[in-house]
Scaffold this motif. Structure first.
Motif: not given
Ligand SMILES: Cc1cc2nc3c(=O)[nH]c(=O)nc-3n(C[C@H](O)[C@H](O)[C@H](O)COP(=O)(O)OP(=O)(O)OC[C@H]3O[C@@H](n4cnc5c(N)ncnc54)[C@H](O)[C@@H]3O)c2cc1C
Length: 330
Positions: A263, A267, A287, A289, A295
Protein backbone atom coordinates in the motif's frame (compact mmCIF):
# COMPACT_ATOMS: atom_id res chain seq x y z
CA UNK A 1 -30.72 -10.79 -6.68
CA UNK A 2 -29.00 -10.89 -3.29
CA UNK A 3 -27.82 -14.29 -2.17
CA UNK A 4 -28.61 -15.67 1.23
CA UNK A 5 -25.93 -16.24 3.83
CA UNK A 6 -26.31 -20.01 3.37
CA UNK A 7 -25.12 -19.59 -0.21
CA UNK A 8 -22.09 -17.59 0.89
CA UNK A 9 -20.63 -20.57 2.75
CA UNK A 10 -20.20 -22.54 -0.44
CA UNK A 11 -19.95 -19.80 -3.06
CA UNK A 12 -17.27 -20.17 -5.71
CA UNK A 13 -16.76 -18.02 -8.79
CA UNK A 14 -14.12 -17.42 -11.41
CA UNK A 15 -13.83 -13.81 -10.21
CA UNK A 16 -14.62 -12.47 -6.76
CA UNK A 17 -15.05 -8.69 -6.60
CA UNK A 18 -14.81 -6.80 -3.29
CA UNK A 19 -16.82 -3.60 -3.63
CA UNK A 20 -20.08 -2.92 -5.50
CA UNK A 21 -19.39 0.71 -6.37
CA UNK A 22 -19.32 1.90 -9.99
CA UNK A 23 -15.96 0.19 -10.59
CA UNK A 24 -17.03 -3.17 -9.13
CA UNK A 25 -20.36 -3.14 -10.99
CA UNK A 26 -18.68 -2.42 -14.32
CA UNK A 27 -16.08 -5.12 -13.54
CA UNK A 28 -18.95 -7.57 -12.96
CA UNK A 29 -20.32 -6.78 -16.43
CA UNK A 30 -16.86 -7.25 -17.92
CA UNK A 31 -16.36 -10.59 -16.18
CA UNK A 32 -19.59 -11.79 -17.80
CA UNK A 33 -18.44 -10.46 -21.18
CA UNK A 34 -15.30 -12.58 -20.76
CA UNK A 35 -17.43 -15.64 -19.93
CA UNK A 36 -16.36 -15.61 -16.28
CA UNK A 37 -18.71 -16.20 -13.36
CA UNK A 38 -18.61 -13.46 -10.74
CA UNK A 39 -19.44 -12.91 -7.07
CA UNK A 40 -19.60 -9.33 -5.76
CA UNK A 41 -19.25 -8.67 -2.02
CA UNK A 42 -20.08 -5.35 -0.35
CA UNK A 43 -20.37 -4.30 3.26
CA UNK A 44 -23.23 -1.94 2.39
CA UNK A 45 -26.78 -3.21 1.95
CA UNK A 46 -27.18 -1.31 -1.36
CA UNK A 47 -25.32 -1.43 -4.67
CA UNK A 48 -23.52 1.67 -5.97
CA UNK A 49 -20.74 2.50 -3.45
CA UNK A 50 -20.12 6.19 -2.80
CA UNK A 51 -22.67 7.24 -5.41
CA UNK A 52 -25.58 5.53 -3.65
CA UNK A 53 -24.35 6.34 -0.15
CA UNK A 54 -23.49 9.98 -0.61
CA UNK A 55 -25.04 11.54 -3.70
CA UNK A 56 -27.76 9.46 -5.38
CA UNK A 57 -29.75 12.56 -6.30
CA UNK A 58 -26.88 14.66 -7.67
CA UNK A 59 -26.25 15.15 -11.37
CA UNK A 60 -22.89 13.79 -12.54
CA UNK A 61 -21.46 15.66 -15.52
CA UNK A 62 -18.28 13.76 -16.35
CA UNK A 63 -19.31 10.22 -17.22
CA UNK A 64 -18.51 9.65 -20.89
CA UNK A 65 -21.62 9.49 -23.06
CA UNK A 66 -23.91 11.12 -20.47
CA UNK A 67 -23.84 14.95 -20.55
CA UNK A 68 -25.65 14.83 -17.20
CA UNK A 69 -26.85 11.81 -15.26
CA UNK A 70 -28.34 11.49 -11.78
CA UNK A 71 -26.26 9.30 -9.46
CA UNK A 72 -29.06 6.79 -8.91
CA UNK A 73 -29.71 6.52 -12.67
CA UNK A 74 -26.04 5.79 -13.31
CA UNK A 75 -26.13 3.04 -10.68
CA UNK A 76 -29.32 1.51 -12.12
CA UNK A 77 -27.72 1.47 -15.57
CA UNK A 78 -24.62 -0.21 -14.16
CA UNK A 79 -26.73 -2.78 -12.29
CA UNK A 80 -28.73 -3.52 -15.46
CA UNK A 81 -25.54 -3.88 -17.50
CA UNK A 82 -23.93 -6.08 -14.81
CA UNK A 83 -27.05 -8.30 -14.73
CA UNK A 84 -25.92 -9.81 -18.05
CA UNK A 85 -23.12 -11.49 -16.03
CA UNK A 86 -25.67 -12.92 -13.53
CA UNK A 87 -23.56 -11.78 -10.56
CA UNK A 88 -23.90 -13.47 -7.20
CA UNK A 89 -24.30 -10.46 -4.88
CA UNK A 90 -23.34 -10.87 -1.22
CA UNK A 91 -24.41 -7.55 0.29
CA UNK A 92 -24.23 -6.33 3.86
CA UNK A 93 -21.05 -8.37 4.39
CA UNK A 94 -17.53 -7.07 4.89
CA UNK A 95 -14.64 -9.06 3.44
CA UNK A 96 -12.29 -9.61 6.37
CA UNK A 97 -9.58 -12.10 5.35
CA UNK A 98 -7.77 -13.18 2.20
CA UNK A 99 -5.73 -16.25 1.37
CA UNK A 100 -4.16 -15.79 -2.07
CA UNK A 101 -2.37 -18.80 -3.53
CA UNK A 102 -1.05 -19.77 -6.96
CA UNK A 103 -4.13 -22.02 -7.36
CA UNK A 104 -6.83 -19.55 -6.32
CA UNK A 105 -8.09 -17.23 -3.62
CA UNK A 106 -10.31 -17.61 -0.57
CA UNK A 107 -12.05 -14.57 0.83
CA UNK A 108 -13.36 -14.71 4.39
CA UNK A 109 -16.47 -12.68 5.25
CA UNK A 110 -17.44 -11.19 8.59
CA UNK A 111 -20.35 -13.62 9.03
CA UNK A 112 -17.85 -16.50 9.11
CA UNK A 113 -18.60 -17.71 5.57
CA UNK A 114 -16.06 -17.71 2.76
CA UNK A 115 -16.01 -17.37 -1.01
CA UNK A 116 -13.55 -19.17 -3.28
CA UNK A 117 -12.42 -17.78 -6.59
CA UNK A 118 -9.86 -18.19 -9.32
CA UNK A 119 -9.00 -14.49 -9.02
CA UNK A 120 -9.85 -11.53 -6.79
CA UNK A 121 -10.55 -7.98 -7.92
CA UNK A 122 -10.53 -5.39 -5.15
CA UNK A 123 -12.67 -2.36 -6.00
CA UNK A 124 -13.08 -1.22 -2.41
CA UNK A 125 -12.97 2.55 -3.11
CA UNK A 126 -12.28 4.51 0.05
CA UNK A 127 -13.04 1.42 2.12
CA UNK A 128 -16.00 0.47 4.27
CA UNK A 129 -18.31 3.29 5.24
CA UNK A 130 -19.77 3.43 8.71
CA UNK A 131 -22.40 6.10 9.25
CA UNK A 132 -21.58 8.59 12.00
CA UNK A 133 -24.05 7.83 14.75
CA UNK A 134 -26.63 10.15 16.20
CA UNK A 135 -25.97 9.84 19.95
CA UNK A 136 -29.70 10.23 20.78
CA UNK A 137 -30.60 7.61 18.17
CA UNK A 138 -29.37 4.53 20.06
CA UNK A 139 -31.89 1.69 19.54
CA UNK A 140 -33.97 3.48 16.86
CA UNK A 141 -32.38 2.11 13.67
CA UNK A 142 -35.12 0.30 11.74
CA UNK A 143 -37.81 1.99 13.87
CA UNK A 144 -37.78 5.40 12.23
CA UNK A 145 -34.07 6.29 12.18
CA UNK A 146 -32.20 6.01 8.87
CA UNK A 147 -28.71 6.92 7.72
CA UNK A 148 -29.41 6.58 3.97
CA UNK A 149 -32.30 7.65 1.79
CA UNK A 150 -32.15 5.13 -1.06
CA UNK A 151 -35.77 5.86 -2.07
CA UNK A 152 -38.19 8.63 -1.20
CA UNK A 153 -41.50 6.73 -1.13
CA UNK A 154 -41.29 5.59 2.55
CA UNK A 155 -41.21 9.27 3.62
CA UNK A 156 -44.46 10.28 1.89
CA UNK A 157 -46.90 12.03 4.27
CA UNK A 158 -44.49 11.65 7.22
CA UNK A 159 -43.05 14.28 9.54
CA UNK A 160 -39.34 14.05 8.77
CA UNK A 161 -36.42 15.47 10.75
CA UNK A 162 -33.13 15.55 8.85
CA UNK A 163 -30.04 16.00 11.02
CA UNK A 164 -26.84 17.43 9.52
CA UNK A 165 -25.42 20.36 7.58
CA UNK A 166 -23.59 18.74 4.67
CA UNK A 167 -24.58 18.13 1.06
CA UNK A 168 -26.41 14.86 1.75
CA UNK A 169 -28.51 16.39 4.55
CA UNK A 170 -29.48 19.36 2.39
CA UNK A 171 -30.16 17.23 -0.71
CA UNK A 172 -32.36 14.81 1.18
CA UNK A 173 -34.29 17.62 2.88
CA UNK A 174 -34.85 19.34 -0.51
CA UNK A 175 -36.06 16.15 -2.17
CA UNK A 176 -38.26 14.97 0.69
CA UNK A 177 -39.99 18.33 1.22
CA UNK A 178 -42.51 18.02 -1.66
CA UNK A 179 -43.78 14.61 -0.54
CA UNK A 180 -43.36 14.60 3.26
CA UNK A 181 -46.00 16.14 5.56
CA UNK A 182 -43.26 18.31 7.08
CA UNK A 183 -39.48 18.52 6.86
CA UNK A 184 -37.29 20.05 9.57
CA UNK A 185 -33.53 20.31 9.15
CA UNK A 186 -31.63 20.35 12.44
CA UNK A 187 -27.97 21.41 12.31
CA UNK A 188 -25.71 21.94 15.27
CA UNK A 189 -23.87 24.92 13.76
CA UNK A 190 -24.94 28.19 12.18
CA UNK A 191 -22.79 27.56 9.08
CA UNK A 192 -23.51 24.77 6.59
CA UNK A 193 -20.89 22.58 4.93
CA UNK A 194 -23.21 22.12 1.93
CA UNK A 195 -23.07 24.21 -1.23
CA UNK A 196 -24.66 27.62 -0.71
CA UNK A 197 -27.05 27.06 -3.60
CA UNK A 198 -28.45 23.95 -1.82
CA UNK A 199 -28.97 26.02 1.33
CA UNK A 200 -30.76 28.68 -0.75
CA UNK A 201 -32.91 26.02 -2.43
CA UNK A 202 -33.97 24.58 0.91
CA UNK A 203 -34.73 28.02 2.32
CA UNK A 204 -37.07 28.59 -0.64
CA UNK A 205 -39.21 25.56 0.37
CA UNK A 206 -41.63 25.07 3.28
CA UNK A 207 -38.94 23.17 5.23
CA UNK A 208 -38.05 24.55 8.62
CA UNK A 209 -34.35 25.03 9.38
CA UNK A 210 -33.17 25.03 12.99
CA UNK A 211 -29.48 25.87 13.47
CA UNK A 212 -27.26 25.81 16.57
CA UNK A 213 -29.50 22.93 17.57
CA UNK A 214 -29.21 19.31 18.62
CA UNK A 215 -31.59 16.35 18.61
CA UNK A 216 -31.46 15.22 22.24
CA UNK A 217 -34.06 12.45 22.42
CA UNK A 218 -36.15 10.20 20.17
CA UNK A 219 -39.42 8.88 21.63
CA UNK A 220 -42.16 6.56 20.56
CA UNK A 221 -43.44 3.07 21.02
CA UNK A 222 -42.62 0.39 18.47
CA UNK A 223 -42.08 3.20 15.95
CA UNK A 224 -40.80 6.73 16.36
CA UNK A 225 -43.40 9.38 17.28
CA UNK A 226 -41.52 12.54 18.29
CA UNK A 227 -38.09 14.03 18.88
CA UNK A 228 -36.72 16.64 21.24
CA UNK A 229 -34.61 19.41 19.74
CA UNK A 230 -32.55 21.66 22.01
CA UNK A 231 -32.01 25.15 20.62
CA UNK A 232 -31.93 28.73 21.88
CA UNK A 233 -31.96 27.56 25.49
CA UNK A 234 -35.21 25.57 25.16
CA UNK A 235 -36.16 22.00 24.31
CA UNK A 236 -38.83 21.78 21.63
CA UNK A 237 -40.73 18.58 20.88
CA UNK A 238 -41.42 17.94 17.18
CA UNK A 239 -43.65 15.23 15.70
CA UNK A 240 -41.43 12.85 13.70
CA UNK A 241 -42.08 9.42 12.27
CA UNK A 242 -38.74 9.49 10.42
CA UNK A 243 -35.34 10.89 11.35
CA UNK A 244 -32.56 10.91 8.77
CA UNK A 245 -29.15 11.22 10.44
CA UNK A 246 -26.98 12.59 7.61
CA UNK A 247 -23.88 13.14 9.70
CA UNK A 248 -21.44 11.69 7.20
CA UNK A 249 -19.54 8.44 7.03
CA UNK A 250 -16.26 7.19 8.45
CA UNK A 251 -14.32 5.57 5.63
CA UNK A 252 -11.71 2.98 6.54
CA UNK A 253 -9.71 0.61 4.34
CA UNK A 254 -10.18 -1.73 7.31
CA UNK A 255 -9.26 -5.40 7.02
CA UNK A 256 -7.79 -5.00 3.53
CA UNK A 257 -4.74 -3.33 5.11
CA UNK A 258 -3.85 -6.68 6.71
CA UNK A 259 -3.99 -8.86 3.59
CA UNK A 260 -0.30 -8.51 2.73
CA UNK A 261 -0.88 -6.05 -0.12
CA UNK A 262 1.62 -3.31 -0.88
CA UNK A 263 0.00 0.00 0.00
CA UNK A 264 0.94 3.63 -0.45
CA UNK A 265 -0.89 6.22 1.62
CA UNK A 266 -3.77 3.78 2.28
CA UNK A 267 -4.14 2.87 -1.42
CA UNK A 268 -3.23 -0.39 -3.15
CA UNK A 269 -0.20 -0.26 -5.42
CA UNK A 270 -0.86 -1.86 -8.83
CA UNK A 271 1.10 -2.36 -12.03
CA UNK A 272 -0.07 -1.44 -15.55
CA UNK A 273 -2.26 -4.61 -15.65
CA UNK A 274 -3.90 -3.52 -12.37
CA UNK A 275 -2.23 -6.49 -10.67
CA UNK A 276 -1.21 -6.20 -7.03
CA UNK A 277 1.80 -7.89 -5.42
CA UNK A 278 -0.28 -10.99 -4.49
CA UNK A 279 -0.90 -13.84 -6.94
CA UNK A 280 -4.31 -13.66 -8.70
CA UNK A 281 -5.21 -10.43 -6.90
CA UNK A 282 -6.03 -7.31 -8.95
CA UNK A 283 -7.40 -3.92 -7.92
CA UNK A 284 -9.21 -1.05 -9.67
CA UNK A 285 -10.96 2.25 -8.99
CA UNK A 286 -10.52 4.66 -6.10
CA UNK A 287 -8.69 2.06 -3.99
CA UNK A 288 -5.65 1.99 -6.28
CA UNK A 289 -2.64 4.18 -6.57
CA UNK A 290 -0.23 4.47 -9.48
CA UNK A 291 1.65 7.36 -11.07
CA UNK A 292 -0.78 9.86 -12.57
CA UNK A 293 -3.80 8.35 -10.82
CA UNK A 294 -7.02 10.40 -10.98
CA UNK A 295 -9.88 9.30 -8.73
CA UNK A 296 -12.94 9.52 -10.95
CA UNK A 297 -15.75 7.20 -11.99
CA UNK A 298 -14.54 7.34 -15.62
CA UNK A 299 -11.06 6.22 -14.55
CA UNK A 300 -12.52 3.39 -12.43
CA UNK A 301 -14.41 2.10 -15.49
CA UNK A 302 -11.20 1.99 -17.54
CA UNK A 303 -9.29 0.30 -14.73
CA UNK A 304 -12.07 -2.29 -14.29
CA UNK A 305 -11.85 -3.23 -17.98
CA UNK A 306 -8.04 -3.38 -17.81
CA UNK A 307 -8.10 -5.52 -14.67
CA UNK A 308 -10.70 -8.05 -15.85
CA UNK A 309 -9.13 -8.44 -19.28
CA UNK A 310 -5.73 -9.03 -17.66
CA UNK A 311 -7.01 -11.49 -15.09
CA UNK A 312 -8.85 -13.53 -17.77
CA UNK A 313 -5.59 -15.13 -19.05
CA UNK A 314 -4.53 -15.80 -15.45
CA UNK A 315 -7.72 -17.88 -15.02
CA UNK A 316 -7.65 -19.39 -18.51
CA UNK A 317 -4.05 -19.55 -19.74
CA UNK A 318 -3.96 -18.86 -23.46
CA UNK A 319 -6.94 -16.47 -23.33
CA UNK A 320 -6.24 -13.13 -24.99
CA UNK A 321 -5.99 -9.93 -22.99
CA UNK A 322 -7.94 -8.07 -25.69
CA UNK A 323 -11.58 -9.13 -25.33
CA UNK A 324 -12.71 -8.37 -28.87
CA UNK A 325 -15.37 -5.72 -29.48
CA UNK A 326 -18.69 -6.06 -27.67
CA UNK A 327 -20.44 -4.63 -30.75
CA UNK A 328 -19.38 -7.65 -32.81
CA UNK A 329 -21.78 -9.97 -31.01
CA UNK A 330 -24.73 -7.55 -31.07
C1 LIG B 1 -20.10 13.89 -2.88
C2 LIG B 1 -19.28 13.22 -3.98
C3 LIG B 1 -19.45 13.62 -5.30
C4 LIG B 1 -18.70 13.02 -6.31
N1 LIG B 1 -18.89 13.44 -7.61
C5 LIG B 1 -18.22 12.82 -8.62
C6 LIG B 1 -18.39 13.23 -9.98
O1 LIG B 1 -19.15 14.17 -10.28
N2 LIG B 1 -17.69 12.57 -10.95
C7 LIG B 1 -16.82 11.54 -10.67
O2 LIG B 1 -16.24 10.96 -11.59
N3 LIG B 1 -16.62 11.15 -9.38
C8 LIG B 1 -17.29 11.76 -8.37
N4 LIG B 1 -17.07 11.38 -7.07
C9 LIG B 1 -16.10 10.29 -6.82
C10 LIG B 1 -16.71 8.94 -7.19
O3 LIG B 1 -17.92 8.72 -6.45
C11 LIG B 1 -15.70 7.83 -6.92
O4 LIG B 1 -14.57 8.05 -7.74
C12 LIG B 1 -16.32 6.46 -7.25
O5 LIG B 1 -17.45 6.18 -6.44
C13 LIG B 1 -15.27 5.36 -7.04
O6 LIG B 1 -15.88 4.15 -7.33
P1 LIG B 1 -15.33 2.77 -6.76
O7 LIG B 1 -16.28 1.73 -7.23
O8 LIG B 1 -13.89 2.65 -7.10
O9 LIG B 1 -15.41 2.92 -5.16
P2 LIG B 1 -16.64 3.20 -4.18
O10 LIG B 1 -17.74 3.94 -4.87
O11 LIG B 1 -16.04 3.82 -2.97
O12 LIG B 1 -17.19 1.75 -3.83
C14 LIG B 1 -16.40 0.87 -3.06
C15 LIG B 1 -17.31 -0.13 -2.36
O13 LIG B 1 -16.48 -1.09 -1.70
C16 LIG B 1 -17.10 -1.47 -0.49
N5 LIG B 1 -16.08 -2.03 0.40
C17 LIG B 1 -14.94 -1.44 0.84
N6 LIG B 1 -14.22 -2.29 1.63
C18 LIG B 1 -14.94 -3.44 1.68
C19 LIG B 1 -14.75 -4.68 2.34
N7 LIG B 1 -13.67 -4.95 3.08
N8 LIG B 1 -15.71 -5.64 2.20
C20 LIG B 1 -16.83 -5.40 1.45
N9 LIG B 1 -17.06 -4.23 0.81
C21 LIG B 1 -16.13 -3.27 0.92
C22 LIG B 1 -17.70 -0.17 0.02
O14 LIG B 1 -18.77 -0.44 0.93
C23 LIG B 1 -18.18 0.48 -1.28
O15 LIG B 1 -19.54 0.18 -1.56
C24 LIG B 1 -17.78 11.98 -6.02
C25 LIG B 1 -17.63 11.55 -4.70
C26 LIG B 1 -18.36 12.16 -3.68
C27 LIG B 1 -18.18 11.69 -2.25
Amino acid sequence: MVSTSEQAGRAASDVVVVGAGPTGLFAAYYAGFRGLSVTVVDSLPELGGQVTAMYPEKQILDVAGFPSIKGRDLVSGLVEQAATAKPNYLLGRTATTLAAEESGITLGLEDGSSVRGSALLITAGIGTFTPRHLPAGEGWVGRGLDFFVPSFAPYADKDVVVVGGGDSALDWAIHLEPLARSVTLVHRRAQFRAHQHSVDRLRATSARIITDAEVTELRGDRWLVEVDVAHDGVTETLPAQQVVAALGFIADLGPIQHWGLVTEKRHLVVDERMATNLPRVFAAGDVTDHPGKVKLIAVGFGEAATAVNNLAPVIHPGAHVFPGHSSEGS
